[in-house]
Design an enzyme around this catalytic site. Sequence first.
Site, PDB file in Angstrom:
ATOM      1  N   ASP A 118     111.770  -3.812  59.671  1.00 38.54           N
ATOM      2  CA  ASP A 118     112.710  -2.851  59.117  1.00 38.54           C
ATOM      3  C   ASP A 118     112.916  -1.627  59.648  1.00 38.54           C
ATOM      4  O   ASP A 118     112.880  -1.649  60.882  1.00 38.54           O
ATOM      5  CB  ASP A 118     112.360  -2.884  57.518  1.00 38.54           C
ATOM      6  CG  ASP A 118     113.502  -2.711  56.531  1.00 38.54           C
ATOM      7  OD1 ASP A 118     114.120  -1.890  56.403  1.00 38.54           O
ATOM      8  OD2 ASP A 118     113.403  -3.730  55.766  1.00 38.54           O
ATOM      9  N   HIS A 136     114.672   2.343  53.576  1.00 37.16           N
ATOM     10  CA  HIS A 136     114.730   0.845  53.152  1.00 37.16           C
ATOM     11  C   HIS A 136     113.541   0.322  53.530  1.00 37.16           C
ATOM     12  O   HIS A 136     112.878  -0.430  52.715  1.00 37.16           O
ATOM     13  CB  HIS A 136     115.971   0.227  54.154  1.00 37.16           C
ATOM     14  CG  HIS A 136     115.962  -1.193  53.648  1.00 37.16           C
ATOM     15  ND1 HIS A 136     115.511  -2.199  54.038  1.00 37.16           N
ATOM     16  CD2 HIS A 136     116.857  -1.531  52.785  1.00 37.16           C
ATOM     17  CE1 HIS A 136     115.715  -3.237  53.366  1.00 37.16           C
ATOM     18  NE2 HIS A 136     116.877  -3.078  52.515  1.00 37.16           N
ATOM     19  N   SER A 159     117.459  -7.909  49.323  1.00 40.63           N
ATOM     20  CA  SER A 159     116.177  -7.281  49.988  1.00 40.63           C
ATOM     21  C   SER A 159     115.041  -7.123  49.157  1.00 40.63           C
ATOM     22  O   SER A 159     113.982  -7.518  49.286  1.00 40.63           O
ATOM     23  CB  SER A 159     116.535  -5.983  50.590  1.00 40.63           C
ATOM     24  OG  SER A 159     117.260  -5.843  51.821  1.00 40.63           O
TER      25      SER A 159
END
Length: 375
Positions: A62, A95, A259
């Site tokens: 990520d 994120h 996600s």
Amino acid sequence: MTLPSRKFAAVVFVLAAAAPVVAVSPAWAETMRDKQWYLQTLDVAAAQKITAGDGVVVAVLDTGVGAHPDLDGQILDGTSYIGEPGSFRTDNDGHGSSMAGVIAAKGGNADHLLGIAPKSKILPVRIASSRSQMGPTNIPEGIRWSVDHGAKVINLSTGGTVIDRTAEDAVRYALDHDVVIVAGSGNTSQFPAGSGVIAPARFPGVVAVSAIDRDGKAWDGAIRGPEVVLSAPGVAIPLVSASGGNRVVGYYPTANGTSIATAVVSGAAALIRAKYPQLPAKDVIQRLISTADDAGPPGRDPDYGYGRLNLVKALTADVAPVATNPLLAASPTATPVEAGKGLGDRVNLLVVVAGAGFLVLLVAALGGWLLLRRR
């Protein structure tokens, strides 16, 4: 977190979740733990009495994983394909930190978030920078590095519609080395209609995850398709907001996305691997799909896959071992064309048999008539 897609020479990747907003203090007394509605839906308390994921390494490919109290002591030394090699603890987007929190936030009091597998460890692999400056994401290299550095589960809350063969080869490398790969099906807000489940989620052998809401209904923002394997909570979820860029260390009060659902399933896979440390990846996957609560049309469907994640059942059910990864097995169901052809062949055979029988009777009758005439 919804991020703008950006095309590169060989690969288009975006992070597959909906963008949250940094939390402000609510006017009511609802705690961060109260906001984690899915902990009750999945009966995480019961699951964590069985195991909390002790010793299992989950790679998070990520934007890096930043510093946050809920992640203190949870993060291993990883690697970065963006910036300096040691910048895996830099997360200018947020994120990656959020996904790490869904998997392994260590909890504490009600003002802190609790991960699905709070005693697992996160191996951060920084494959992207920020939503506004996303560079080549190096997913193939990240997968191989994770496998070679001890990951037993790989979380890919990212993907794209254009991908080269090296990524599929890397997925095969992970599967061949007994690693479970979990990836998001993608969000409709990020991809054109009809683009289908994104890669690497659509690759054979990967646990492709879609999102459901608090009522257990398929989230209308998730990409649906025949490659979907499981569905898990991914709507109105609070997330860790770790340090990096201009963000405040705290929490995002609510966010939506495949996600998040992907990270939930990665946490579930970590719990299974901790409870059954000798269980091969293929049987971990079998546990996830065979114990899922069927939803939508009977059997596997494009919205829920094999069904909604049932965390406690995945840890406790008596599940027979399988010979191969069930997501690699060919479908035994004939296509409609093949089925129609088979039916036509049977009808033709009946016509031939009936016709032959009629011809025999006709010949016999004619022979009898000639015999009578001779007399």
